[in-house]
Write an enzyme that holds these catalytic residues in place. Structure first.
Site, short mmCIF file in Angstrom:
data_model
loop_
_atom_site.label_atom_id
_atom_site.label_comp_id
_atom_site.label_asym_id
_atom_site.label_seq_id
_atom_site.Cartn_x
_atom_site.Cartn_y
_atom_site.Cartn_z
N CYS A 1 -9.52 6.84 -1.26
CA CYS A 1 -10.26 7.95 -0.67
C CYS A 1 -11.18 8.58 -1.72
O CYS A 1 -12.18 7.97 -2.09
CB CYS A 1 -9.31 8.96 -0.03
SG CYS A 1 -10.11 10.05 1.17
N HIS B 1 -6.26 5.15 3.50
CA HIS B 1 -5.04 5.49 2.77
C HIS B 1 -3.98 4.42 3.01
O HIS B 1 -3.13 4.57 3.90
CB HIS B 1 -4.52 6.85 3.23
CG HIS B 1 -5.32 8.01 2.75
ND1 HIS B 1 -5.03 8.71 1.60
CD2 HIS B 1 -6.44 8.58 3.28
CE1 HIS B 1 -5.92 9.67 1.43
NE2 HIS B 1 -6.79 9.61 2.44
N GLU C 1 -1.35 3.80 1.45
CA GLU C 1 0.02 4.26 1.15
C GLU C 1 0.75 4.71 2.41
O GLU C 1 1.99 4.70 2.45
CB GLU C 1 -0.01 5.40 0.12
CG GLU C 1 -0.62 6.70 0.58
CD GLU C 1 -2.12 6.81 0.35
OE1 GLU C 1 -2.62 7.95 0.27
OE2 GLU C 1 -2.78 5.75 0.27
#
Length: 290
Positions: free
Chosen positions: A136, A263, A265
């Protein structure tokens, strides 16, 4: 538990089918001893829970490469050259820590504070061939750094932080409202399409040339600069379905220098590491073994 609930399912079946993977993972994690050091560089490092999803994704990837994860938290404010005048020792200590790691991760964030430190980290990782993953805002600062250092646009910046710069490498997305508060982000699962199955990202996604990842942003790479950036070696291998929104870059002639607007994650799991986090830990493990 089965006895307490008066269930007839054999315990042996439960252990073999449902718990065997978790038992194997627990045994693996307990046995790990060879360390891999990853710097997480951000401005909320005093509160590690702010990056909890990043921490978990790094852990999951470390399991996959069979290394004991050591996270070095670095406040990006202290890496800014201007911080040296405030705290010379703190500045030097932060850079000394950064030089000691096997890989670097720059997560997302908002606001101008500590951005120059993140840009300095992107430059350090790029020039010193240290495995790097930017997510990001981490993706965006790497693009800004490349424009400054390689393209020669020394005033390059994000419109989020400098509306008056002549070179806005990062711009406000046109479909997002500037006046309405709330619900103004590009959110949720979005598809990324890869340019070629030969890129590193495709390898990490098991040969897939399209995949869905979760997003949370208002700003994006300015498409007007993409041709110049790619000609200079920063290849945007992943774009959205329109081909006009940059999602993933890879850098040529670098062990692992990757950035993504999404993202990754958020979809990481203990038994299924995020592909891009796995790539970072894989490259970092190789570096640590040298």
């Amino acid at each position: 538990l089965l006895d307490r609930l008066n269930l007839a399912l054999p315990k042996e079946r439960i252990e073999v089918s449902a718990l065997s993977d978790w038992i194997s993972l627990a045994e693996l994690v307990d046995s790990l001893s060879v360390e891999v050091k990853i710097a997480v560089v951000g401005k909320y490092t005093d509160l590690s829970d702010a990056y909890l999803s990043v921490t978990k994704a790094l852990s999951h990837a470390s399991f996959a490469v069979e290394r004991k994860l050591v996270i070095k938290w670095i406040d990006s404010t202290k890496l800014d050259v201007e911080y040296k005048a405030i705290d010379h020792a703190g500045h030097d200590e932060a850079w000394e820590t950064l030089r000691s790691v096997d890989g670097i991760m720059v997560p997302g964030g908002f606001g101008i504070r500590a951005v120059e430190g993140k840009i300095a980290v992107a430059k350090f990782a790029r020039e010193n061939k240290i495995p790097f993953l930017g997510v990001c805002l981490g993706f965006q600062v790497a693009v800004i750094e490349y424009a400054r250092s390689v393209l020669g646009y020394t005033t390059a910046h994000s419109a989020e932080f400098d509306e008056d710069t002549a070179h806005k490498l990062i711009v406000f997305m046109p479909e997002i409202s500037r006046t309405h508060m709330g619900g103004t982000m590009r959110l949720g699962s979005r598809r990324t399409v890869l340019k070629t199955p030969q890129c590193m990202t495709a390898r990490l996604y098991n040969g897939a040339t399209a995949f869905d990842e979760r997003h949370r942003h208002r700003y994006e790479v300015n498409i007007d600069y993409v041709k110049e950036l790619e000609a200079a070696g920063m290849e945007f291998v992943g774009r959205d379905t329109t081909g006009e929104r940059m999602e993933v870059f890879e850098l040529r002639d670098h062990p692992y220098y990757v950035g993504c607007q999404f993202h990754p994650e958020f979809k990481s799991r203990p038994t299924k590491a995020s592909p891009l986090f796995f790539g970072l830990l894989e490259a970092a493990a190789k570096r640590s073994a040298k």
